[in-house]
Design an enzyme around this catalytic site. Sequence first.
Site, PDB file in Angstrom:
ATOM      1  N   CYS A  76      -1.078   9.260  -8.429  1.00  0.00           N
ATOM      2  CA  CYS A  76      -0.733   8.495  -9.624  1.00  0.00           C
ATOM      3  C   CYS A  76      -1.684   8.772 -10.772  1.00  0.00           C
ATOM      4  O   CYS A  76      -1.384   8.465 -11.920  1.00  0.00           O
ATOM      5  CB  CYS A  76      -0.697   7.001  -9.314  1.00  0.00           C
ATOM      6  SG  CYS A  76      -2.283   6.320  -8.800  1.00  0.00           S
TER       7      CYS A  76
ATOM      8  N   GLU B 214       5.190   3.016   6.033  1.00  0.00           N
ATOM      9  CA  GLU B 214       5.755   3.577   7.252  1.00  0.00           C
ATOM     10  C   GLU B 214       5.569   5.091   7.337  1.00  0.00           C
ATOM     11  O   GLU B 214       5.491   5.657   8.438  1.00  0.00           O
ATOM     12  CB  GLU B 214       7.241   3.213   7.384  1.00  0.00           C
ATOM     13  CG  GLU B 214       8.198   3.994   6.482  1.00  0.00           C
ATOM     14  CD  GLU B 214       8.302   3.457   5.068  1.00  0.00           C
ATOM     15  OE1 GLU B 214       7.387   2.746   4.634  1.00  0.00           O
ATOM     16  OE2 GLU B 214       9.307   3.767   4.389  1.00  0.00           O
TER      17      GLU B 214
ATOM     18  N   GLU C  39      -0.616  -1.339  -9.997  1.00  0.00           N
ATOM     19  CA  GLU C  39      -1.279  -0.049 -10.191  1.00  0.00           C
ATOM     20  C   GLU C  39      -0.201   1.008 -10.023  1.00  0.00           C
ATOM     21  O   GLU C  39       0.245   1.294  -8.897  1.00  0.00           O
ATOM     22  CB  GLU C  39      -2.395   0.142  -9.158  1.00  0.00           C
ATOM     23  CG  GLU C  39      -3.074   1.488  -9.205  1.00  0.00           C
ATOM     24  CD  GLU C  39      -4.044   1.635 -10.366  1.00  0.00           C
ATOM     25  OE1 GLU C  39      -4.391   2.791 -10.689  1.00  0.00           O
ATOM     26  OE2 GLU C  39      -4.448   0.617 -10.928  1.00  0.00           O
TER      27      GLU C  39
ATOM     28  N   LYS D 200       0.838  -4.499   3.605  1.00  0.00           N
ATOM     29  CA  LYS D 200       1.853  -3.658   4.223  1.00  0.00           C
ATOM     30  C   LYS D 200       1.353  -2.224   4.287  1.00  0.00           C
ATOM     31  O   LYS D 200       1.105  -1.594   3.254  1.00  0.00           O
ATOM     32  CB  LYS D 200       3.171  -3.696   3.449  1.00  0.00           C
ATOM     33  CG  LYS D 200       4.288  -2.908   4.142  1.00  0.00           C
ATOM     34  CD  LYS D 200       5.554  -2.836   3.313  1.00  0.00           C
ATOM     35  CE  LYS D 200       5.542  -1.686   2.343  1.00  0.00           C
ATOM     36  NZ  LYS D 200       5.617  -0.356   3.012  1.00  0.00           N
TER      37      LYS D 200
ATOM     38  N   ASN E 124      13.027  18.122  -1.331  1.00  0.00           N
ATOM     39  CA  ASN E 124      14.338  18.310  -1.964  1.00  0.00           C
ATOM     40  C   ASN E 124      14.346  17.777  -3.396  1.00  0.00           C
ATOM     41  O   ASN E 124      14.966  18.366  -4.288  1.00  0.00           O
ATOM     42  CB  ASN E 124      15.416  17.622  -1.137  1.00  0.00           C
ATOM     43  CG  ASN E 124      15.655  18.314   0.201  1.00  0.00           C
ATOM     44  OD1 ASN E 124      15.363  19.500   0.351  1.00  0.00           O
ATOM     45  ND2 ASN E 124      16.162  17.585   1.175  1.00  0.00           N
TER      46      ASN E 124
ATOM     47  N   ILE F 217       0.843  -1.201   0.000  1.00  0.00           N
ATOM     48  CA  ILE F 217       0.000   0.000   0.000  1.00  0.00           C
ATOM     49  C   ILE F 217       0.878   1.251   0.000  1.00  0.00           C
ATOM     50  O   ILE F 217       1.838   1.337   0.784  1.00  0.00           O
ATOM     51  CB  ILE F 217      -0.926  -0.001   1.238  1.00  0.00           C
ATOM     52  CG1 ILE F 217      -1.704  -1.320   1.323  1.00  0.00           C
ATOM     53  CG2 ILE F 217      -1.866   1.202   1.216  1.00  0.00           C
ATOM     54  CD1 ILE F 217      -2.545  -1.644   0.127  1.00  0.00           C
ATOM     55  N   PRO F 218       0.589   2.250  -0.832  1.00  0.00           N
ATOM     56  CA  PRO F 218       1.407   3.460  -0.897  1.00  0.00           C
ATOM     57  C   PRO F 218       1.038   4.462   0.183  1.00  0.00           C
ATOM     58  O   PRO F 218      -0.017   4.350   0.828  1.00  0.00           O
ATOM     59  CB  PRO F 218       1.071   4.018  -2.289  1.00  0.00           C
ATOM     60  CG  PRO F 218      -0.368   3.649  -2.470  1.00  0.00           C
ATOM     61  CD  PRO F 218      -0.521   2.292  -1.817  1.00  0.00           C
TER      62      PRO F 218
ATOM     63  N   SER G  34       5.132   3.210  -7.386  1.00  0.00           N
ATOM     64  CA  SER G  34       5.879   3.775  -8.510  1.00  0.00           C
ATOM     65  C   SER G  34       6.349   2.699  -9.474  1.00  0.00           C
ATOM     66  O   SER G  34       6.497   1.520  -9.116  1.00  0.00           O
ATOM     67  CB  SER G  34       7.089   4.553  -7.991  1.00  0.00           C
ATOM     68  OG  SER G  34       8.075   3.657  -7.508  1.00  0.00           O
TER      69      SER G  34
END
Length: 387
Positions: free
Chosen positions: A309, A204, A275, A201, A358, A175-176, A254
């Site tokens: 996305c 984090e 995806e 998952k 950055n 999972i993003p 990604s």
Amino acid sequence: AAALYNKTIHQLTQESYLMAFKTPDLSNLPQYPLIVGSNMEKAGNGLKHAHIYPANGQVTTELQLANASDVDAAVAAAREAFPAWHHVPGDQKRNMLLKLADLIDANTHELARLEVIGCGSPAMVAAYIAPVVAQRFRYYAGWADKIKGETLNAWNNPAHNYVNYEPYGVVGGIIPWNGPVFAAGMVLAPLLAAGNCAVIKAPELSPFSVMKLTELILEAGIPPGVVNMVAGGPDTGEAIVAHPGVDKIQFVGSGATAKKVLSTAASTLKPCGLELGGKSAVIVFADADLPTAAKRGLGGAISVSGQGCVNGTRLLVERPIYEHYLGAMQTIAGHIPLGDPTDNTTVMGPLISEASLNRVSTLITNATSQGARLILGGQRSEGEFAD
């Protein structure tokens, strides 16, 4: 967002927005980086991770994340639960998923709060995510009792064939961070309706909403072990992908990471559903309604600070209106409400991390050094927005 976008350019030029920060409600954040079976563990066996609230750069809480041994436990729980879940009648699965959808609706505000704190998503965006997730579970609940086989006449033989649809078994979901509960619902709803178990998952960088969703799954009566959650970083994700007890991978993220997922999954010939991020184009012709086209063109940069996305991230503009179009975009963008994501009137909030900031700054510097023209912004905000 709709209210803002319905204003005309003329109205927007008469207004200027800058939202002041408030102290976010950091109470009662989920503290379970590991949910295996019915056990909610307050610490995994992985490294400690300090979650940073993207809007001010401050630590909200410290979590001890999961590692490969925790993934082993989660997969074992899923494999143990699979035979019974596979054979739960479709109408019972349907009813559990419908109950889960109702629970998601009842926790809309809490899930929105956790999305805001987790990834800095503006409240006006986070508020609609939970209802969409609930609808996703309702849709797939409708399929749970309609998965049927087929019988087919066998060619050139006095016989027939039959097709029976079977679940994969245990599916690993990565999972993003940029819309975690939305992506978790997208992954979990169909796989549960089809009779699979899962190890997902939570990212984090923004784990809280996925933790809460996993709690709601248990509350809905879906048996322990059917969905197991581990919060962790890339190493945890790699352990899920490589695990021989995981039968399929659903990855949202990604393209660069997807290449690593496919490479690791190839070692066990594990099928993957991907995806990924795209480079969607907004195409503007000379006869376009410029205010409308400018609003659409800005969406890719503004929606979740450009961290989506599905965002339109390229603009292809017909030459005769090029300068007019840039001017319209510049006017609107200069009045986009920027600020505290907990404020319901904020349209554009922060990037997820210092590292992301950055990276974007480097992209801008490289582009301008190669001749690009910067018409607005391009620097980190100052004052109360400096962090």
